[in-house]
Design a protein around this motif. Structure first.
Motif, short mmCIF file in Angstrom:
data_model
loop_
_atom_site.label_atom_id
_atom_site.label_comp_id
_atom_site.label_asym_id
_atom_site.label_seq_id
_atom_site.Cartn_x
_atom_site.Cartn_y
_atom_site.Cartn_z
N ALA A 137 -10.38 -9.13 17.64
CA ALA A 137 -11.64 -8.57 17.18
C ALA A 137 -12.32 -7.78 18.30
CB ALA A 137 -12.56 -9.70 16.70
N PRO A 138 -13.34 -6.96 17.97
CA PRO A 138 -14.01 -6.15 19.01
C PRO A 138 -14.71 -6.99 20.07
CG PRO A 138 -14.53 -5.32 16.80
CD PRO A 138 -13.80 -6.61 16.62
N ASP A 139 -15.14 -8.21 19.72
CA ASP A 139 -15.85 -9.04 20.69
C ASP A 139 -14.92 -9.87 21.56
OD1 ASP A 139 -14.91 -10.69 18.75
OD2 ASP A 139 -16.81 -11.70 18.33
N GLY A 140 -13.63 -9.62 21.49
CA GLY A 140 -12.66 -10.32 22.33
C GLY A 140 -12.02 -11.53 21.68
N ARG A 141 -12.45 -11.93 20.47
CA ARG A 141 -11.84 -13.08 19.80
C ARG A 141 -10.40 -12.78 19.43
NH1 ARG A 141 -14.30 -14.10 14.60
NH2 ARG A 141 -14.86 -11.87 14.70
N GLU A 142 -9.59 -13.82 19.52
CA GLU A 142 -8.20 -13.72 19.09
C GLU A 142 -7.91 -14.86 18.14
OE1 GLU A 142 -5.61 -13.61 22.44
OE2 GLU A 142 -6.15 -11.53 22.96
N LEU A 171 -14.61 -19.59 5.36
CA LEU A 171 -14.75 -18.22 4.85
C LEU A 171 -13.39 -17.67 4.45
CD1 LEU A 171 -17.23 -16.71 7.47
CD2 LEU A 171 -17.76 -17.47 5.15
N ALA A 172 -13.38 -16.82 3.44
CA ALA A 172 -12.14 -16.13 3.08
C ALA A 172 -11.69 -15.30 4.26
CB ALA A 172 -12.37 -15.25 1.86
N PRO A 173 -10.38 -15.23 4.53
CA PRO A 173 -9.90 -14.52 5.71
C PRO A 173 -10.38 -13.08 5.83
CG PRO A 173 -8.14 -15.87 4.81
CD PRO A 173 -9.29 -15.95 3.85
N HIS A 174 -10.47 -12.35 4.69
CA HIS A 174 -10.90 -10.96 4.79
C HIS A 174 -12.39 -10.85 5.11
CE1 HIS A 174 -11.30 -12.14 0.52
NE2 HIS A 174 -12.40 -11.43 0.55
N ILE A 175 -13.10 -11.97 5.08
CA ILE A 175 -14.51 -11.99 5.50
C ILE A 175 -14.63 -12.59 6.90
CG2 ILE A 175 -16.78 -12.97 5.01
CD1 ILE A 175 -16.15 -12.80 2.08
N GLY A 176 -13.96 -13.72 7.10
CA GLY A 176 -14.06 -14.39 8.40
C GLY A 176 -13.50 -13.58 9.55
N LEU A 177 -12.43 -12.85 9.34
CA LEU A 177 -11.82 -12.07 10.42
C LEU A 177 -12.68 -10.88 10.83
CD1 LEU A 177 -8.08 -12.02 9.25
CD2 LEU A 177 -9.06 -13.36 11.12
N LEU A 178 -13.55 -10.41 9.93
CA LEU A 178 -14.36 -9.22 10.22
C LEU A 178 -15.84 -9.54 10.38
CD1 LEU A 178 -12.67 -6.86 7.62
CD2 LEU A 178 -12.45 -6.69 10.08
N SER A 179 -16.20 -10.82 10.37
CA SER A 179 -17.62 -11.18 10.45
C SER A 179 -18.07 -11.37 11.90
CB SER A 179 -17.88 -12.46 9.66
OG SER A 179 -17.13 -13.53 10.21
N ASP A 180 -19.37 -11.24 12.09
CA ASP A 180 -19.97 -11.42 13.41
C ASP A 180 -20.23 -12.91 13.62
OD1 ASP A 180 -21.41 -11.40 15.74
OD2 ASP A 180 -22.71 -9.73 15.15
N PRO A 181 -19.59 -13.56 14.61
CA PRO A 181 -19.77 -15.02 14.80
C PRO A 181 -21.16 -15.40 15.29
CG PRO A 181 -18.48 -14.09 16.59
CD PRO A 181 -18.66 -12.99 15.59
N LEU A 182 -21.95 -14.44 15.81
CA LEU A 182 -23.27 -14.75 16.32
C LEU A 182 -24.34 -14.78 15.24
CD1 LEU A 182 -23.22 -12.57 19.58
CD2 LEU A 182 -22.62 -14.99 19.29
N GLU A 188 -22.16 -11.27 8.24
CA GLU A 188 -22.34 -9.83 8.36
C GLU A 188 -21.13 -9.22 9.04
OE1 GLU A 188 -25.96 -8.84 10.29
OE2 GLU A 188 -27.25 -9.93 8.87
N VAL A 189 -20.88 -7.97 8.74
CA VAL A 189 -19.72 -7.27 9.29
C VAL A 189 -19.94 -6.98 10.77
CG1 VAL A 189 -18.34 -5.17 9.19
CG2 VAL A 189 -19.10 -6.27 7.07
N LEU A 190 -18.91 -7.25 11.56
CA LEU A 190 -18.91 -6.84 12.97
C LEU A 190 -18.11 -5.54 13.06
CD1 LEU A 190 -19.48 -7.36 15.97
CD2 LEU A 190 -17.34 -8.68 16.06
N GLN A 191 -18.82 -4.45 13.19
CA GLN A 191 -18.17 -3.16 13.24
C GLN A 191 -17.56 -2.92 14.62
OE1 GLN A 191 -21.07 -0.25 12.07
NE2 GLN A 191 -21.16 -0.97 9.94
N GLY A 192 -16.52 -2.11 14.64
CA GLY A 192 -15.86 -1.80 15.89
C GLY A 192 -14.36 -1.68 15.72
N GLY A 193 -13.65 -1.69 16.85
CA GLY A 193 -12.20 -1.53 16.84
C GLY A 193 -11.47 -2.86 16.73
N TYR A 194 -10.59 -2.98 15.77
CA TYR A 194 -9.79 -4.18 15.56
C TYR A 194 -8.32 -3.85 15.81
CZ TYR A 194 -13.78 -6.48 13.31
OH TYR A 194 -15.00 -7.06 13.04
N ARG A 195 -7.56 -4.93 16.05
CA ARG A 195 -6.12 -4.75 16.25
C ARG A 195 -5.37 -5.97 15.75
NH1 ARG A 195 -3.07 -3.58 21.98
NH2 ARG A 195 -3.94 -5.63 22.49
N LEU A 196 -4.32 -5.71 14.97
CA LEU A 196 -3.39 -6.75 14.56
C LEU A 196 -2.11 -6.55 15.36
CD1 LEU A 196 -2.59 -9.11 12.73
CD2 LEU A 196 -1.78 -7.44 11.06
#
Length: 446
Positions: A137-142, A171-182, A188-196
């Protein structure tokens, strides 16, 4: 109809604005029908409507994109990230290779996607490759997404991974993987660059591995999609030539045959006319729609079979009595006696002297009959007796009804085909009523 009479009819028709509007609608529908036949051939249309992995990269029950634009929203669009565009790192080892494939994308939408799938293809491998997935995720989470053996064609449904959902706090994966943990409460969506990141082990020195990550959006195209990911614009476009062809063929078949039978009965009189009248009276009390429902239920729902049954039931319709009343005075006209005097045959008298006299009355009837048969075909499809192969307006309405589209808020699913049906009926009705006033002087003062 002579050239002078034809020009006079066109001048009279131009006096009615409703006729021009109706003609414009008909020309527009005809243009859409011809363009669709050229742009989307029949075979391709059926393949896309029936489905197939290459055509199903659409979101489920997605509303039209322009609706979201008008509302000022920023709903998710479908994103596709392919391995052919990625910088692949390859490390060989004895008996195989290790590949690291980064599938990177920038997520800038304000809403979550509806689903996330990963499509893997490993052709020509004697031994199935093994792939581990890592979400960054953009915030460094893996987040580790697990490992998979890859066959020739594999689909990894990330959104349906229940163990992953538990690790994401329910959370459903398509929500949890893109949500802001804070953010607490509603995600809410955490916008930015993602990588699989795909860490793949291939037990082959030549065969490759292809991957494609698809994040399905919430909106799609100009007409949205249905419950099977099918683009509704295909059914709306192809429904136009199907509806017009069904309506016009049925109208031509029933109108011409009815007119000819009525003229034959009037000319020959006697038992011929009596038989025609009795058949007409019997056919008038037969319910057309229930008969078509029985045919579709017990035999076949092919649209061409239904068309044939409609024409057969329409041959001895109530129109025969109307045409008979018009043809009876014509039979006693002086020019008919003159034709008999110079030796004209019965067939010539019917075709050259009787039928042309009532053709002006036939034209408005023919035009107004077309939408009747268009609505009949749509009604059969709504009842579940439409052609199972063809994408039509009635089939779209039937699918919307079976999936409770209005109850679930998918208004676009019902409104689009309904508007097209209403436009078709309105266009032909406006032109037909104007033609009726032009060819029937008694109606011009109304």
């Amino acid at each position: 109809m002579s050239a002078v009479t034809e020009r006079r009819a066109w001048r009279e028709l131009a006096r009615y604005p409703s006729a021009l509007v109706g003609l414009l609608i008909i020309l527009l529908l005809g243009g859409v029908a011809l363009t669709t036949l050229v742009a989307i051939p029949y075979g391709e249309a059926l393949e896309r409507w029936r489905g197939g992995e290459m055509w199903l990269r659409h979101p489920v029950n997605a509303s039209p994109a322009w609706v979201d634009r008008l509302r000022g929203g920023n709903a998710a669009r479908t994103l596709t990230v392919a391995s052919r565009d990625a910088e692949v790192e390859e490390v060989p080892f004895p008996g195989g290779r290790r590949l690291q494939i980064p599938l990177e994308f920038d997520y800038a939408f304000g809403g979550f996607p509806s689903e996330i799938n990963l499509f893997l293809s490993a052709e020509g491998h004697a031994r199935a490759p093994f792939v581990r997935l890592l979400w960054q995720a953009p915030d460094g989470r893996e987040v580790a997404l697990g490992g998979y053996r890859v066959g020739r064609q594999e689909r990894v449904s990330i959104s349906q991974d229940r163990s992953l959902a538990q690790r994401l706090g329910g959370l459903a994966p398509h929500i949890g993987l893109l949500s802001d943990p804070l953010v607490e409460g509603e995600p809410e969506v955490l916008q930015g660059g993602y990588r699989l990141l795909l860490d793949a082990v291939l037990f082959d020195e030549q065969a490759g591995l292809e991957a494609e990550l698809v994040l399905y959006g919430r909106v799609h195209g100009i007409a949205g999609t249905d419950h099977q990911r099918r683009d509704l614009s295909l059914a709306l476009l192809w429904g136009t030539p199907v509806a017009l062809a069904f309506g016009m063929i049925a109208a031509v078949g029933t109108t011409l045959t009815t007119l000819v039978i009525a003229a034959v009965g009037v000319w020959y009189r006697g038992w011929v006319d009596a038989v025609i009248q009795r058949l007409t009276e019997v056919n008038m009390i037969l319910p057309v729609l229930p008969i078509l429902v029985m045919v579709g239920t017990l035999y076949s729902t092919s649209i061409w079979l239904m068309l044939g049954v409609v024409v057969l039931l329409g041959i001895f319709s109530a129109g025969i009595k109307t045409y008979r009343a018009m043809l009876l005075p014509i039979r006693e006209a002086p020019y008919i006696e003159a034709a008999l005097a110079y030796g004209a045959s019965d067939l010539r008298i019917v075709w050259r002297y009787m039928l042309p006299r009532i053709l002006p009355v036939l034209i408005p009837t023919f035009v107004t009959l077309i939408p009747t048969f268009v609505f009949l075909e749509a009604s059969l499809a709504v009842l579940g007796l439409g052609d199972p192969e063809l994408p039509t307006w009635g089939k779209v309405l039937n699918d919307a009804q079976s999936q409770s589209a209005l109850y679930n808020g998918y208004v676009y699913w019902v409104v689009a085909p309904a508007i097209l049906l209403m436009l078709t009926g309105l266009g032909f009705a406006m032109l037909g009523f104007a033609l009726d006033r032009v060819f029937n002087p008694r109606l011009r003062s109304l």
